[in-house]
Structures are given as C-alpha cells and as structure tokens.
Enzyme design. Structure first.
Site, PDB file in Angstrom:
ATOM      1  N   ARG A 166       0.827  -0.963   0.125  1.00 34.37           N
ATOM      2  CA  ARG A 166      -0.274   0.142  -0.001  1.00 34.37           C
ATOM      3  C   ARG A 166       1.057   1.217   0.252  1.00 34.37           C
ATOM      4  NH1 ARG A 166      -2.969  -4.039  -0.425  1.00 34.37           N
ATOM      5  NH2 ARG A 166      -5.291  -3.887   0.040  1.00 34.37           N
ATOM      6  N   SER A 240     -11.015  -0.973   3.206  1.00 37.07           N
ATOM      7  CA  SER A 240      -9.706  -0.716   4.179  1.00 37.07           C
ATOM      8  C   SER A 240      -9.441   0.527   4.434  1.00 37.07           C
ATOM      9  CB  SER A 240      -8.964  -1.822   3.681  1.00 37.07           C
ATOM     10  OG  SER A 240      -8.849  -2.751   3.628  1.00 37.07           O
ATOM     11  N   GLU A 336      -5.137   3.566   6.352  1.00 36.92           N
ATOM     12  CA  GLU A 336      -4.492   3.717   5.283  1.00 36.92           C
ATOM     13  C   GLU A 336      -5.499   4.556   3.169  1.00 36.92           C
ATOM     14  OE1 GLU A 336      -6.620   1.905   1.227  1.00 36.92           O
ATOM     15  OE2 GLU A 336      -5.971  -0.376   2.029  1.00 36.92           O
TER      16      GLU A 336
HETATM   17  P1  FAD Z   1      -8.924   8.816  -5.437  1.00 38.72           P
HETATM   18  O1  FAD Z   1      -9.443   8.447  -4.200  1.00 38.72           O
HETATM   19  O2  FAD Z   1      -9.711  10.093  -6.466  1.00 38.72           O
HETATM   20  O3  FAD Z   1      -6.725   8.940  -5.519  1.00 38.72           O
HETATM   21  C1  FAD Z   1      -6.323   8.398  -4.335  1.00 38.72           C
HETATM   22  C2  FAD Z   1      -4.686   8.959  -4.113  1.00 38.72           C
HETATM   23  O4  FAD Z   1      -3.886   9.585  -5.287  1.00 38.72           O
HETATM   24  C3  FAD Z   1      -5.146  10.876  -3.716  1.00 38.72           C
HETATM   25  O5  FAD Z   1      -4.290  10.818  -3.062  1.00 38.72           O
HETATM   26  C4  FAD Z   1      -4.586  11.316  -4.864  1.00 38.72           C
HETATM   27  O6  FAD Z   1      -4.529  12.112  -4.652  1.00 38.72           O
HETATM   28  C5  FAD Z   1      -4.102  10.487  -5.690  1.00 38.72           C
HETATM   29  N1  FAD Z   1      -4.610  10.292  -7.439  1.00 38.72           N
HETATM   30  C6  FAD Z   1      -5.752  10.153  -8.185  1.00 38.72           C
HETATM   31  N2  FAD Z   1      -5.312  10.246  -9.732  1.00 38.72           N
HETATM   32  C7  FAD Z   1      -4.014  10.165  -9.125  1.00 38.72           C
HETATM   33  C8  FAD Z   1      -3.244  10.284 -10.358  1.00 38.72           C
HETATM   34  N3  FAD Z   1      -3.753  10.393 -11.966  1.00 38.72           N
HETATM   35  N4  FAD Z   1      -1.442  11.071 -10.836  1.00 38.72           N
HETATM   36  C9  FAD Z   1      -1.738  11.002  -9.092  1.00 38.72           C
HETATM   37  N5  FAD Z   1      -2.100  11.272  -7.891  1.00 38.72           N
HETATM   38  C10 FAD Z   1      -3.182  10.889  -8.085  1.00 38.72           C
HETATM   39  N6  FAD Z   1      -8.012  -0.727  -3.269  1.00 38.72           N
HETATM   40  C11 FAD Z   1      -7.124  -1.838  -2.565  1.00 38.72           C
HETATM   41  O7  FAD Z   1      -5.002  -1.283  -3.323  1.00 38.72           O
HETATM   42  N7  FAD Z   1      -6.985  -2.606  -2.470  1.00 38.72           N
HETATM   43  C12 FAD Z   1      -8.619  -3.495  -2.373  1.00 38.72           C
HETATM   44  O8  FAD Z   1      -8.227  -4.537  -2.924  1.00 38.72           O
HETATM   45  C13 FAD Z   1      -9.839  -2.147  -2.690  1.00 38.72           C
HETATM   46  N8  FAD Z   1     -10.428  -2.232  -1.825  1.00 38.72           N
HETATM   47  C14 FAD Z   1     -11.563  -1.190  -2.041  1.00 38.72           C
HETATM   48  C15 FAD Z   1     -12.786  -1.790  -2.249  1.00 38.72           C
HETATM   49  C16 FAD Z   1     -14.094  -0.715  -2.100  1.00 38.72           C
HETATM   50  C17 FAD Z   1     -15.349  -0.994  -1.674  1.00 38.72           C
HETATM   51  C18 FAD Z   1     -13.749   0.975  -2.087  1.00 38.72           C
HETATM   52  C19 FAD Z   1     -14.464   2.079  -1.743  1.00 38.72           C
HETATM   53  C20 FAD Z   1     -12.079   1.557  -1.773  1.00 38.72           C
HETATM   54  C21 FAD Z   1     -11.020   0.080  -2.042  1.00 38.72           C
HETATM   55  N9  FAD Z   1     -10.135   0.439  -2.466  1.00 38.72           N
HETATM   56  C22 FAD Z   1      -8.725  -1.223  -2.901  1.00 38.72           C
HETATM   57  C23 FAD Z   1      -8.842   1.475  -2.444  1.00 38.72           C
HETATM   58  C24 FAD Z   1      -9.553   2.076  -3.373  1.00 38.72           C
HETATM   59  O9  FAD Z   1      -9.883   1.373  -4.662  1.00 38.72           O
HETATM   60  C25 FAD Z   1      -7.724   2.365  -4.386  1.00 38.72           C
HETATM   61  O10 FAD Z   1      -6.973   2.634  -3.561  1.00 38.72           O
HETATM   62  C26 FAD Z   1      -7.866   2.613  -5.607  1.00 38.72           C
HETATM   63  O11 FAD Z   1      -6.875   2.721  -6.170  1.00 38.72           O
HETATM   64  C27 FAD Z   1      -8.172   4.730  -5.038  1.00 38.72           C
HETATM   65  O12 FAD Z   1      -8.490   4.928  -6.623  1.00 38.72           O
HETATM   66  P2  FAD Z   1      -9.348   6.297  -7.143  1.00 38.72           P
HETATM   67  O13 FAD Z   1      -9.589   6.772  -8.282  1.00 38.72           O
HETATM   68  O14 FAD Z   1     -10.530   6.421  -6.657  1.00 38.72           O
HETATM   69  O15 FAD Z   1      -8.189   7.753  -6.094  1.00 38.72           O
HETATM   70  N1  EPU Z   2     -10.748 -10.364  10.274  1.00 40.50           N
HETATM   71  C1  EPU Z   2     -11.904 -10.481  10.854  1.00 40.50           C
HETATM   72  N2  EPU Z   2     -12.808  -9.480  11.359  1.00 40.50           N
HETATM   73  C2  EPU Z   2     -13.439  -8.848  10.381  1.00 40.50           C
HETATM   74  C3  EPU Z   2     -12.764  -8.519   8.816  1.00 40.50           C
HETATM   75  C4  EPU Z   2     -10.929  -9.976   9.008  1.00 40.50           C
HETATM   76  O1  EPU Z   2     -11.764 -11.401  11.249  1.00 40.50           O
HETATM   77  O2  EPU Z   2     -14.501  -8.045  10.031  1.00 40.50           O
HETATM   78  C5  EPU Z   2      -9.800 -11.353   9.779  1.00 40.50           C
HETATM   79  C6  EPU Z   2     -10.069 -13.552   9.146  1.00 40.50           C
HETATM   80  O3  EPU Z   2      -9.536 -13.631   9.569  1.00 40.50           O
HETATM   81  C7  EPU Z   2      -9.863 -12.933   8.083  1.00 40.50           C
HETATM   82  C8  EPU Z   2      -8.493 -11.962   7.772  1.00 40.50           C
HETATM   83  O4  EPU Z   2      -9.217 -11.007   9.131  1.00 40.50           O
HETATM   84  O5  EPU Z   2      -9.833 -13.731   7.117  1.00 40.50           O
HETATM   85  C9  EPU Z   2      -8.951 -11.245   6.246  1.00 40.50           C
HETATM   86  O6  EPU Z   2      -9.701 -10.938   6.232  1.00 40.50           O
HETATM   87  P1  EPU Z   2     -10.029 -10.313   4.723  1.00 40.50           P
HETATM   88  O7  EPU Z   2      -9.814 -11.483   3.661  1.00 40.50           O
HETATM   89  O8  EPU Z   2     -11.093  -9.806   3.965  1.00 40.50           O
HETATM   90  O9  EPU Z   2      -8.957  -9.273   4.191  1.00 40.50           O
HETATM   91  P2  EPU Z   2      -7.722  -7.728   5.596  1.00 40.50           P
HETATM   92  O10 EPU Z   2      -7.021  -8.096   5.146  1.00 40.50           O
HETATM   93  O11 EPU Z   2      -8.980  -7.407   6.331  1.00 40.50           O
HETATM   94  C10 EPU Z   2      -6.820  -7.296   2.699  1.00 40.50           C
HETATM   95  C11 EPU Z   2      -6.635  -5.731   1.955  1.00 40.50           C
HETATM   96  C12 EPU Z   2      -8.299  -5.317   1.016  1.00 40.50           C
HETATM   97  C13 EPU Z   2      -8.031  -6.369   0.016  1.00 40.50           C
HETATM   98  C14 EPU Z   2      -8.120  -7.941   1.064  1.00 40.50           C
HETATM   99  C15 EPU Z   2      -8.138  -9.250   0.015  1.00 40.50           C
HETATM  100  C16 EPU Z   2      -5.470  -4.338   3.414  1.00 40.50           C
HETATM  101  C17 EPU Z   2      -5.698  -2.939   3.629  1.00 40.50           C
HETATM  102  N3  EPU Z   2      -6.741  -4.679   2.780  1.00 40.50           N
HETATM  103  O12 EPU Z   2      -8.026  -6.959   3.696  1.00 40.50           O
HETATM  104  O13 EPU Z   2      -7.915  -4.393   0.233  1.00 40.50           O
HETATM  105  O14 EPU Z   2      -9.618  -6.254  -1.426  1.00 40.50           O
HETATM  106  O15 EPU Z   2      -7.158  -8.036   1.795  1.00 40.50           O
HETATM  107  O16 EPU Z   2      -6.209  -9.398  -0.571  1.00 40.50           O
HETATM  108  O17 EPU Z   2      -4.254  -4.401   3.435  1.00 40.50           O
HETATM  109  C18 EPU Z   2      -8.152  -1.679   0.505  1.00 40.50           C
HETATM  110  O18 EPU Z   2      -6.981  -1.804   0.220  1.00 40.50           O
HETATM  111  O19 EPU Z   2      -9.279  -1.332   0.171  1.00 40.50           O
HETATM  112  C19 EPU Z   2      -8.961  -3.189   0.445  1.00 40.50           C
HETATM  113  C20 EPU Z   2     -10.726  -3.707   0.505  1.00 40.50           C
END
Ligand code: FAD
Ligand code: EPU
Length: 340
Positions: A166, A240, A336
């Site tokens: 991240r 997250s 994050e």
């Molecule tokens: P924004 O929110 O618009 O911007 C994020 C940051 O990047 C800001 O600091 C912004 O200034 C900067 N930025 C954006 N675009 C540019 C650009 N072109 N040039 C320079 N800076 C820029 N993230 C994960 O890693 N894994 C996940 O599994 C994951 N699951 C998610 C699930 C949900 C339901 C949600 C809501 C979010 C999740 N995220 C996850 C977080 C998010 O989707 C990612 O971080 C995504 O890459 C953000 O993209 P964005 O275009 O919305 O960025």
């Molecule tokens: N868990 C709990 N309770 C909860 C949630 C999670 O006990 O309410 C424990 C369980 O043991 C579970 C473990 O956490 O097995 C891992 O949970 P999960 O698989 O949902 O993944 P996460 O670690 O919570 C991370 C990323 C996610 C990504 C998933 C899948 C981070 C900060 N988050 O979540 O990314 O989608 O793994 O790879 O690393 C994001 O960055 O926004 C994001 C959604």
C-alpha cells in the site's frame, strides 16, 4: 487554450465516502493539453493541485482550498509484445474494473485477481493496489507522469516507483509532485493462475469448472468481494480504512495469552502481518453504528457513512479505534485512506 474552472463545487459525487465538502476551484482534464493549460492558470500554479480519480481512497475532512483537478484521460493501447507478454498502456482516467474486464476479454492475463477494485487506473500505482495475492507491482512495466511545477513528462520504471505494501514514492517522497498520466502493464500471453488465496479456491470449487480461466478467477474474486465489501453506491466507504499491521512475534505472543487463535501471516523470522479487521472485531467495534457513520457489519476494516456523516466524524471514529487497539493489543494501526 482556455479551460473551464468551476468555483465552490460540492464534492459529494466525487468521493465514494459520499462526504459533502466544497472545493473552491475545480476542473476536469480530458487531455494532456488540458492539464498543461490548467496548470498555467494562476490559481493552479500557486498551490499544488489535488489530483482526483474515482475518489475511492480519500476522506475529505474539510472544505478543499487547494485547486482540484479531476483526471479523465482516456484510452487503452497495445504498445508492444514479446514471447511472454503484451504491453498495454492505459490512460489514468480509465475506470480500473472496466480495464480489468477489457483485459480478461482480450485474454491479457495478470490483473484478474484485482477485479472490482473501485477507482481509476491513474491511482493504481499510488498505493500499489492489491488484492487476493496480486499487487500491481507484479504486472507493472512503467508509467508516465507530469510534474506539477516543471511541466515535464517523465517515465518511471518499477524501481523508481518504490512500491511496497500500500505504498509508492508518489505517496511519500514525491507526494503531490506528479500527475500520473498513464500506466503500462506487462500482461501474460499464457496465464499463471493465482488461486492460493484460500477463499478463491473455495469459490472456484463451487463453480465446478471444466477448465480454469482468468474469467473464472475474476468471477470468484467478484463473488468474495461482494459478499463482504459494501457497494459505495449504496453505502459510503473507501475500502479498508487501515493497513494490516506488521508486528513482532513478541507482540503476537502477548496477544496469544488471551487470544490463542490470533490469525497471522508470517513476513520473516521476526515479524508477521496481523489482520487489522480481526483486531478491530475482537475489540468489539464490528457493526458499531454511531448515528451517521460506523464500522461495517461484514468487514471490520471498513468504516462507513450511513448518510450525512462528516469526514471529521469518520476521522474521529478512526482515532478512537486506533487508541483502543493500541491499549488492548499494543499495536498502532496506520490509516490506509488518504486524509484530506
Ligand atoms: P482517488 O481516491 O481519486 O485518489 C487516491 C489518491 O491518489 C489521492 O491521494 C489522489 O490525490 C491520488 N491520485 C489519484 N489519481 C492520481 C493521478 N492520476 N496522479 C496523481 N495522483 C493521483 N484498494 C486496494 O488496494 N485493494 C482493494 O482490494 C481495494 N478495495 C476497495 C474496495 C472498496 C469498496 C473501496 C471503496 C475502495 C477499495 N480500495 C482498494 C481503495 C481504492 O479503490 C484504491 O486505492 C484505488 O486505486 C483508488 O483509485 P481512485 O481513482 O478512486 O483514487
Ligand atoms: N477478519 C476478521 N474480522 C473482520 C475482517 C477480517 O476477523 O471483520 C480477519 C479474518 O481472519 C480474515 C482476515 O481478517 O481471514 C483477512 O480478511 P480479508 O480476507 O477480508 O482481508 P483484509 O486483510 O481485511 C485485505 C486488503 C483488502 C483486500 C483483501 C483481499 C488491506 C488493508 N486490505 O483486507 O484491500 O481486498 O485483503 O486481498 O490490506 C483496500 O485496500 O481497500 C482493500 C479492501
């Protein structure tokens, strides 16, 4: 060339938390020429602009005085190939999940595990997005970015991006200096299926496949994600809210005294990652509702806006969680989400 700069724009539609703050200056860039033009305007020259993509990883805690620039550069091009890979350049304003679907349709393998992550391509290197055993650093070739002060375009390779969990140089040393214009991905001609993340295999087993495909992996990931992550169109959130902390075995052994089942993923001989969602759930926060906002009931790592929350309220909730986890487990959670 003149560009339309809007004043006092509500940002509610531009962030997945659905927080309603006002941006004093707001503009949309559809081309590199738009970016050059707007950055030549006094307002955008005087202060580092806030670049936004899909707004899915930000929490707005106050009105935005910095000029906002929404990056909507579009286009997906095949730019090269060798024996093993296709090289595909996607512009920053392409929606990430639509790009993943495009790649799956064209049998370009490597990002299927990253299905359904909200946001745009341009933000994907910012925090080296990751899910289900893949991070973008695994498929990254290079990116082009525009310097907000010098107005030069520079190519960054993977080393120059300093990707981590991240993390990237754009979130740290080079924060706010660059506008990412496009990203080139190195995608496999012959897929290597990544199904080692437990839940994926379970989901694939349910599908009773005759043949493994990248489309099946994408569908499995989508099924898992929709079962626990809230859809931002229905419930405001930014995924997250905290990172999973990396802690020493001393700290884990301490936790084991009261919680023998603590889950962990070893990093090296001294440290392991502990799921923050587990810590937050054990501390009793999962599903907690504080009127307008709270902790998601299916995933404790996700803070949600039930409607009408301010960013400050969500931020204060995150501070209360950090303090509680510190006192109960001696672990400092790190946010994050980008706090603005
Ligand atoms: P924004 O929110 O618009 O911007 C994020 C940051 O990047 C800001 O600091 C912004 O200034 C900067 N930025 C954006 N675009 C540019 C650009 N072109 N040039 C320079 N800076 C820029 N993230 C994960 O890693 N894994 C996940 O599994 C994951 N699951 C998610 C699930 C949900 C339901 C949600 C809501 C979010 C999740 N995220 C996850 C977080 C998010 O989707 C990612 O971080 C995504 O890459 C953000 O993209 P964005 O275009 O919305 O960025
Ligand atoms: N868990 C709990 N309770 C909860 C949630 C999670 O006990 O309410 C424990 C369980 O043991 C579970 C473990 O956490 O097995 C891992 O949970 P999960 O698989 O949902 O993944 P996460 O670690 O919570 C991370 C990323 C996610 C990504 C998933 C899948 C981070 C900060 N988050 O979540 O990314 O989608 O793994 O790879 O690393 C994001 O960055 O926004 C994001 C959604």
């Amino acid at each position: 060339m003149s560009i339309n700069i809007e004043h006092n724009v509500s940002m509610r539609m531009y962030n997945t938390f659905g927080i309603d703050v006002t941006a004093r200056y707001f503009t949309v860039a559809n081309t590199l020429e738009d970016i050059r033009a707007v950055l030549s305007e006094d307002i955008y020259r005087s202060e580092n602009p806030l670049i936004l993509g899909g707004g899915s990883n930000v929490l707005f805690t106050k009105d935005i005085e910095r000029p906002v620039l929404l990056n909507r550069l579009k286009g997906i091009d095949l730019v090269g190939e060798d024996n093993e890979y296709f090289y595909v350049k996607a512009q920053a304003g392409e929606n990430w999940h639509q790009f993943v679907l495009h790649c799956i349709k064209n049998e370009l393998a490597g990002i299927e595990n990253l299905s359904l992550i909200p946001g745009n391509v341009g933000a994907s290197p910012m925090q080296n997005i990751g899910a289900y055993g893949v991070e973008i650093k695994d498929v990254f070739h290079s990116l082009e970015a525009f310097h907000v002060k010098d107005h030069v375009v520079k190519e960054f390779n993977a080393t120059e991006c300093s990707f981590g969990y991240r993390e990237s140089v754009f979130k740290n040393k080079e924060k706010d200096h660059w506008i990412i214009l496009n990203v080139t991905f190195r995608l496999r001609k012959r897929p290597i299926f990544k199904t080692d993340y437990g839940a994926i295999q379970e989901e694939l087993d349910k599908m009773k496949l005759e043949k493994m495909t990248i489309k099946a992996i994408s569908q499995a990931v989508i099924a898992i994600r929709t079962s626990k992550l809230p859809d931002p169109k229905k419930l405001g959130n930014a995924g997250s809210f905290f990172k999973n902390p990396v802690v020493s075995y001393d700290v884990i052994n301490e936790i084991k005294m009261t919680h023998p089942q603590v889950p962990m993923y070893p990093i090296d001989e001294e440290t392991a990652k502990v799921p923050a969602g587990w810590l937050i759930e054990q501390a009793g926060w999962k599903g907690k509702k504080l009127g307008t906002h709270g902790v998601h009931d299916k995933q404790a790592l996700v803070l949600v806006n039930h409607g009408g929350a301010t960013g400050r309220e969500v931020y204060d909730l995150s501070s209360a969680i950090i303090a509680d986890i510190q006192s109960k487990f001696n672990i400092t959670l790190e946010r994050e989400v980008n706090i603005l």
